[in-house]
Design a protein around this motif. Structure first.
Motif, short mmCIF file in Angstrom:
data_model
loop_
_atom_site.label_atom_id
_atom_site.label_comp_id
_atom_site.label_asym_id
_atom_site.label_seq_id
_atom_site.Cartn_x
_atom_site.Cartn_y
_atom_site.Cartn_z
N SER A 101 -18.65 15.51 -25.08
CA SER A 101 -19.39 14.54 -24.59
C SER A 101 -20.58 15.10 -24.04
O SER A 101 -21.69 14.33 -24.31
CB SER A 101 -18.70 13.69 -23.53
OG SER A 101 -18.51 14.29 -22.56
N HIS A 102 -20.50 16.32 -23.53
CA HIS A 102 -21.54 17.06 -23.39
C HIS A 102 -22.78 17.78 -24.26
O HIS A 102 -23.57 18.19 -24.03
CB HIS A 102 -21.38 17.97 -22.13
CG HIS A 102 -20.90 17.41 -20.74
ND1 HIS A 102 -19.69 17.51 -20.16
CD2 HIS A 102 -21.66 16.42 -20.00
CE1 HIS A 102 -19.41 16.94 -19.21
NE2 HIS A 102 -20.76 16.36 -18.94
N GLY A 103 -22.09 17.69 -25.70
CA GLY A 103 -22.85 18.17 -26.83
C GLY A 103 -22.62 19.57 -26.79
O GLY A 103 -23.46 20.15 -27.63
N ARG A 104 -21.77 20.17 -26.24
CA ARG A 104 -21.55 21.64 -26.49
C ARG A 104 -20.85 22.15 -27.90
O ARG A 104 -21.08 22.87 -28.40
CB ARG A 104 -20.56 22.17 -25.31
CG ARG A 104 -21.43 22.25 -24.00
CD ARG A 104 -20.37 22.66 -22.93
NE ARG A 104 -20.85 22.34 -21.40
CZ ARG A 104 -20.15 21.67 -20.53
NH1 ARG A 104 -19.00 21.30 -20.86
NH2 ARG A 104 -20.85 21.13 -19.51
N ILE A 105 -20.10 21.01 -28.42
CA ILE A 105 -19.39 20.81 -29.53
C ILE A 105 -19.70 19.71 -30.45
O ILE A 105 -19.80 18.68 -29.65
CB ILE A 105 -17.85 21.10 -29.46
CG1 ILE A 105 -17.30 22.40 -28.66
CG2 ILE A 105 -17.28 21.18 -30.99
CD1 ILE A 105 -16.11 22.42 -28.30
N ARG A 106 -20.19 19.81 -31.66
CA ARG A 106 -20.39 18.57 -32.49
C ARG A 106 -19.46 18.45 -33.60
O ARG A 106 -18.84 19.45 -34.38
CB ARG A 106 -21.78 18.64 -32.86
CG ARG A 106 -22.77 18.62 -31.68
CD ARG A 106 -24.02 18.30 -32.11
NE ARG A 106 -25.19 18.50 -31.03
CZ ARG A 106 -26.36 18.67 -30.80
NH1 ARG A 106 -26.73 19.42 -32.16
NH2 ARG A 106 -26.87 18.69 -29.86
#
Length: 114
Positions: free
Chosen positions: A73-78
């Protein structure tokens, strides 16, 4: 007499639950296989282009599913793809993210020690 192939073993392996997969790796690490030297690519090479579910990815990273979802959700993993409502995550991205987590931990330990 039928010979077991790597493809057949892999197909059966992909159908195992996470606990059975862990047992499989424990068997590989047992003393009976210690005399053989397997390279990382020989053991895990087939996973290089594979994708993991969120639960499998969380297990690989050694974090809870809620922590994994927070990273997403924080965009660290897509996600690299989707099947239905399930997101899939590329092995190469998870591997890079795991390295970055290890680097952060190592830096934190080094700072605390100084």
């Amino acid at each position: 007499m039928s010979q077991v192939t790597a493809e057949a073993v892999y197909k059966n392996f992909t159908q195992l639950g996470s606990n059975e997969r862990a047992r499989f790796f424990a068997l590989l690490a047992s003393p009976s296989t210690q005399g053989e030297n397997f390279s990382h690519d020989q053991v895990f090479g087939h996973l290089a282009e594979d994708e993991f579910t969120a639960l499998e990815a969380a297990e690989y990273l050694g974090v809870s599913i809620s922590t994994f979802r927070r990273h997403v959700s924080h965009g660290r993993i897509r996600a690299s793809g989707e099947v239905g409502r399930n997101q899939l995550f590329a092995t190469k991205h998870l591997k890079a993210f795991k390295r970055s987590l290890q680097d952060v931990k190592a830096r934190g330990i080094a700072v605390a020690a100084s």
